[in-house]
Scaffold this motif. Structure first.
Motif, PDB file in Angstrom:
ATOM      1  N   PHE A 189      -1.251  17.901 -10.840  1.00 11.07           N
ATOM      2  CA  PHE A 189      -1.796  16.900 -10.178  1.00 11.07           C
ATOM      3  C   PHE A 189      -1.632  17.459  -8.569  1.00 11.07           C
ATOM      4  N   LEU A 190      -2.522  16.851  -8.177  1.00 13.00           N
ATOM      5  CA  LEU A 190      -2.692  17.507  -6.409  1.00 13.00           C
ATOM      6  C   LEU A 190      -2.768  16.140  -5.451  1.00 13.00           C
ATOM      7  N   SER A 191      -2.187  16.477  -4.338  1.00 10.39           N
ATOM      8  CA  SER A 191      -1.849  15.200  -3.257  1.00 10.39           C
ATOM      9  C   SER A 191      -2.979  15.488  -2.167  1.00 10.39           C
ATOM     10  N   SER A 192      -3.724  14.621  -1.823  1.00 12.40           N
ATOM     11  CA  SER A 192      -4.890  14.838  -0.761  1.00 12.40           C
ATOM     12  C   SER A 192      -3.872  14.886   0.684  1.00 12.40           C
ATOM     13  N   LYS A 193      -2.927  14.218   0.429  1.00 14.00           N
ATOM     14  CA  LYS A 193      -1.967  13.930   1.610  1.00 14.00           C
ATOM     15  C   LYS A 193      -1.077  15.051   2.021  1.00 14.00           C
ATOM     16  N   ALA A 194      -0.801  15.815   1.053  1.00 12.05           N
ATOM     17  CA  ALA A 194      -0.085  17.111   1.147  1.00 12.05           C
ATOM     18  C   ALA A 194      -0.557  17.814   2.728  1.00 12.05           C
ATOM     19  N   ASP A 226       0.896  -1.295   0.035  1.00 10.32           N
ATOM     20  CA  ASP A 226      -0.230   0.014   0.075  1.00 10.32           C
ATOM     21  C   ASP A 226       0.673   1.130  -0.007  1.00 10.32           C
ATOM     22  N   ASP A 227       2.078   1.025  -0.126  1.00 11.16           N
ATOM     23  CA  ASP A 227       3.072   2.165  -0.136  1.00 11.16           C
ATOM     24  C   ASP A 227       3.036   2.788  -1.437  1.00 11.16           C
ATOM     25  N   VAL A 228       2.854   4.360  -1.738  1.00  8.62           N
ATOM     26  CA  VAL A 228       3.320   4.828  -2.997  1.00  8.62           C
ATOM     27  C   VAL A 228       4.702   5.324  -3.367  1.00  8.62           C
ATOM     28  N   ARG A 229       5.654   5.110  -2.334  1.00  8.66           N
ATOM     29  CA  ARG A 229       6.909   5.407  -2.430  1.00  8.66           C
ATOM     30  C   ARG A 229       7.722   4.294  -3.126  1.00  8.66           C
ATOM     31  N   LEU A 230       8.265   4.659  -4.334  1.00 11.02           N
ATOM     32  CA  LEU A 230       9.156   3.731  -4.875  1.00 11.02           C
ATOM     33  C   LEU A 230      10.681   4.263  -4.813  1.00 11.02           C
ATOM     34  N   TYR A 270      10.348  21.401  -7.746  1.00  7.23           N
ATOM     35  CA  TYR A 270      10.014  20.239  -6.735  1.00  7.23           C
ATOM     36  C   TYR A 270       8.525  19.902  -6.653  1.00  7.23           C
ATOM     37  N   GLN A 271       7.946  20.954  -6.504  1.00 13.62           N
ATOM     38  CA  GLN A 271       6.377  20.940  -6.372  1.00 13.62           C
ATOM     39  C   GLN A 271       5.759  20.256  -7.585  1.00 13.62           C
ATOM     40  N   ASN A 272       6.316  20.250  -8.935  1.00 16.50           N
ATOM     41  CA  ASN A 272       5.795  19.588 -10.004  1.00 16.50           C
ATOM     42  C   ASN A 272       6.260  18.136  -9.633  1.00 16.50           C
ATOM     43  N   LEU A 273       7.322  17.955  -9.295  1.00 18.28           N
ATOM     44  CA  LEU A 273       7.970  16.362  -9.039  1.00 18.28           C
ATOM     45  C   LEU A 273       7.200  15.697  -8.018  1.00 18.28           C
ATOM     46  N   TYR A 274       6.945  16.374  -6.793  1.00 20.22           N
ATOM     47  CA  TYR A 274       6.299  15.730  -5.695  1.00 20.22           C
ATOM     48  C   TYR A 274       4.900  15.594  -5.942  1.00 20.22           C
ATOM     49  N   ARG A 275       4.150  16.241  -6.877  1.00 14.25           N
ATOM     50  CA  ARG A 275       2.733  16.113  -7.184  1.00 14.25           C
ATOM     51  C   ARG A 275       2.576  15.007  -8.415  1.00 14.25           C
ATOM     52  N   PHE A 276       3.600  15.016  -9.151  1.00 12.84           N
ATOM     53  CA  PHE A 276       3.404  14.024 -10.143  1.00 12.84           C
ATOM     54  C   PHE A 276       3.683  12.542  -9.845  1.00 12.84           C
ATOM     55  N   LEU A 277       4.750  12.487  -8.871  1.00 12.12           N
ATOM     56  CA  LEU A 277       5.116  11.288  -8.267  1.00 12.12           C
ATOM     57  C   LEU A 277       3.958  10.508  -7.358  1.00 12.12           C
ATOM     58  N   PHE A 278       3.620  11.340  -6.498  1.00 11.85           N
ATOM     59  CA  PHE A 278       2.834  10.904  -5.344  1.00 11.85           C
ATOM     60  C   PHE A 278       1.335  11.492  -5.289  1.00 11.85           C
ATOM     61  N   GLY A 279       0.893  12.499  -6.173  1.00 13.56           N
ATOM     62  CA  GLY A 279      -0.449  12.926  -6.241  1.00 13.56           C
ATOM     63  C   GLY A 279      -1.416  12.009  -6.537  1.00 13.56           C
ATOM     64  N   ASP A 280      -2.623  11.998  -5.661  1.00 20.00           N
ATOM     65  CA  ASP A 280      -3.671  11.161  -6.192  1.00 20.00           C
ATOM     66  C   ASP A 280      -4.690  11.331  -6.833  1.00 20.00           C
ATOM     67  N   LEU A 281      -4.626  12.748  -7.278  1.00 20.35           N
ATOM     68  CA  LEU A 281      -5.504  13.314  -8.123  1.00 20.35           C
ATOM     69  C   LEU A 281      -4.998  14.144  -9.322  1.00 20.35           C
ATOM     70  N   LEU A 324      12.535  15.628  -0.439  1.00 17.78           N
ATOM     71  CA  LEU A 324      11.927  14.203  -0.522  1.00 17.78           C
ATOM     72  C   LEU A 324      12.198  13.509   1.004  1.00 17.78           C
ATOM     73  N   MET A 325      13.331  13.710   1.322  1.00 17.78           N
ATOM     74  CA  MET A 325      13.623  13.157   2.797  1.00 17.78           C
ATOM     75  C   MET A 325      12.854  13.569   4.053  1.00 17.78           C
ATOM     76  N   SER A 326      12.311  14.956   3.932  1.00 17.11           N
ATOM     77  CA  SER A 326      11.703  15.431   5.118  1.00 17.11           C
ATOM     78  C   SER A 326      10.202  15.269   4.779  1.00 17.11           C
ATOM     79  N   ASP A 327       9.610  15.628   3.316  1.00 15.69           N
ATOM     80  CA  ASP A 327       8.437  15.329   3.222  1.00 15.69           C
ATOM     81  C   ASP A 327       7.704  13.972   3.059  1.00 15.69           C
ATOM     82  N   MET A 328       8.653  13.045   2.663  1.00 16.39           N
ATOM     83  CA  MET A 328       8.043  11.633   2.183  1.00 16.39           C
ATOM     84  C   MET A 328       9.063  10.608   2.924  1.00 16.39           C
ATOM     85  N   ASN A 329       9.717  10.918   3.868  1.00 17.54           N
ATOM     86  CA  ASN A 329      10.625  10.108   4.632  1.00 17.54           C
ATOM     87  C   ASN A 329      11.354   9.187   3.920  1.00 17.54           C
TER      88      ASN A 329
END
Length: 540
Positions: A394-399, A6-10, A314-325, A61-66
């Protein structure tokens, strides 16, 4: 420690750009530039330089997504010695492809080969997958690094993937790579606005420092697998196009820069040679793969105001990789042809702001030489058949979400599309023959930087439950709001959610909002903005 389903982090593998003759300096950075930050935004609304401390994409990425970085002296040795599936999937790796060409590391350094760099990247991907247990990886690349990734996906993996009947699978890269994000990659090569083609021919003939990798002949070689070269002859090759049976463009995001002025490599000669519609090295039209997701930000190719070490990037990268919308906005039913002035052209400035961010994540303006052109339809064409894509984000509901004025966490994801429509009347200059000539602005009724219409569309999205409930959305033009946009609460003010105009479309919510009345006189009586929201589910 195995990969959690269930982890979206690759695992993320970063691939740096072209070093040319500066390989020895490039390899001194243990993270090949992915750990480089900055303390500048180009300018604020008054045009003044503004302090903004951006740590670097790696640290964020280390601070926002561990995410973790597991290098420990020698990345390859560390991976080789690790137990299978014992390394966390949420790790960052660096493809240090230039090391084998550095005399300070190798006694007998190899000449750089883009194809070999792609082959070695394939080896790294397989090793990372084995040691983390992750099914796939994310590839993040800058400049030429994106071409190495495309060589991997379009040639190296398809040539290696052979079935029992000896057939190849051009989409085999999707077995290994979940997504590809490129910063300022010259997908269409690099050409110059000066020299009449001489500089390109000189570069490709001499291959100085390996720079011929940006020319069409070399690009054709490393982007076309041997088994397809009869089907895709050189004369039909276009670098910005991925064949339909190849790696899916829906899994690719191309971020392009529109700021050539701050690219200071070669004493600024590069930006002058490449031209204004570029990041100083790569033209905007060459930085995007056709039909792939993309955005433009006012950043240069590299350096202090570079695209990789920027909040916008970074904001475009983060939302494309992990956004759920996924949110797509299109201009529908636009018909500027109803204007009597056949020499009147329209340009649309556009910027996308997301609540809580200090930067625009997409920006197209005439001042940056990249407005959206609202073109006239040809005779017999109907507006409904020609929607004009504005953007996909892309938007992330978890942001993390900000607090409202009452101290409560806001529930909706808000973004604002700033639009500014300008008309330009053009006149044809004297033509030297019947087929060629240029036009210039007719100054008789011209008002520089004065918009015929400008407004902002506020869109609030309430994410669904990811299963049975689709997202809901509210939208309003700021010109119609009774209070400042920051304080607008659509549900409290009686605003109803936009109606799903295509309820039978599976897993997609689609709503429409008409442009304001003044804009209809310019864009047509039925012009509207269509908003589509699609929940994203991982396919790995």
């Amino acid at each position: 420690m195995s990969y959690e389903q269930d982890d979206v982090r690759l695992p993320i593998i970063y691939v740096r750009g072209f070093a040319g003759g500066a390989i020895e300096g490039a390899i001194e950075d243990p993270f090949y530039g992915f750990s480089t930050g900055s303390v500048h935004v180009r300018a604020n609304r008054r045009g003044d330089p503004t302090f903004h401390q951006f740590e670097s994409p790696m640290l964020r990425l280390m601070s926002d997504m561990n995410y973790e970085v597991r290098v420990h002296g020698d990345q390859k040795r560390y991976l080789d010695q690790a137990t299978d599936k014992d390394i966390p999937a949420a790790t960052i790796w660096i493809h240090r492809f230039y090391d084998v060409s550095a005399s300070s590391i190798e006694d007998d350094p190899e000449k750089f080969s883009l194809e070999q760099a792609a082959i070695n990247l394939f080896g790294l991907i397989k090793l990372v997958r084995l040691k983390t247990g992750a099914p796939k990886v994310f590839l993040v690349a800058h400049s030429m690094g994106g071409l190495i990734c495309r060589c991997l996906l379009q040639r190296v993996i398809p040539e290696a993937d052979v079935d029992e009947q000896g057939g190849h699978n051009p989409r085999a890269g999707e077995k290994y790579v979940a997504s590809l994000f490129t910063y300022a990659t010259p997908h269409g090569g690099i050409r110059f606005a000066v020299g009449g083609g001489f500089l390109e021919r000189l570069r490709d003939f001499t291959g100085l420092f390996g720079a011929d990798v940006f020319g069409p002949d070399r690009m054709y070689e490393y982007l076309t697998p041997d088994f397809q070269k009869d089907q895709e002859p050189r004369r039909r090759f276009k670098g910005t196009v991925i064949p339909e049976d190849g790696y899916s463009v829906s899994k690719i995001f191309c971020l392009a820069g529109s700021n050539p002025g701050d690219y200071k490599e070669l004493f600024g000669l590069s930006s002058r040679a490449v031209g204004a519609k570029s990041d100083g090295l790569v033209q905007l039209e060459n930085a995007v793969i056709e039909k792939a997701h993309s955005a433009i930000v006012h950043r240069s190719h590299s350096g202090r105001y570079g695209i990789v070490n920027s909040e916008e990037g970074y904001q475009n990268l983060y939302r494309f990789l992990f956004g759920d919308l996924q949110v797509t906005l299109d201009l529908i039913n636009a018909d500027v042809g109803h204007q009597d002035d056949s020499d009147l052209e329209f340009q649309l400035d556009m910027g996308l702001a997301i609540r809580g961010l200090p930067v625009l994540v997409h920006e197209q303006t005439a001042a940056h030489h990249c407005p959206v052109l609202v073109e006239r339809l040809e005779q017999g064409e109907h507006p409904v058949d020609h929607p004009r894509p504005l953007l996909t984000t892309f938007l992330s509901s978890k942001a993390p979400r900000p607090l409202d004025e009452d101290g409560n966490r806001v529930s909706t994801l808000r973004h604002v599309l700033n639009l500014r429509l300008m008309s330009i009347r053009e006149k044809d200059d004297d033509k030297t023959d019947s087929d060629h000539g240029e036009s210039s602005i007719d100054m008789r009724d011209h008002l520089e930087q004065t918009a015929d219409w400008e407004d902002a569309l506020v869109v609030d999205i309430l994410p669904g439950d990811g299963e049975s409930e689709l997202p809901k959305a509210w939208a309003a033009w700021t010109s119609t709001l009774a209070r400042p946009v920051r304080l607008w609460k659509p549900r409290e003010e009686g605003e109803e959610a936009l109606v799903d105009v295509e309820p039978d479309v599976k897993d997609m919510w689609v709503g429409e909002v008409r442009v304001p009345s003044i804009a209809r006189r310019l864009l047509g009586a039925k012009a509207l903005i269509r908003i589509a929201v699609t929940p994203r589910t991982k396919d790995f």
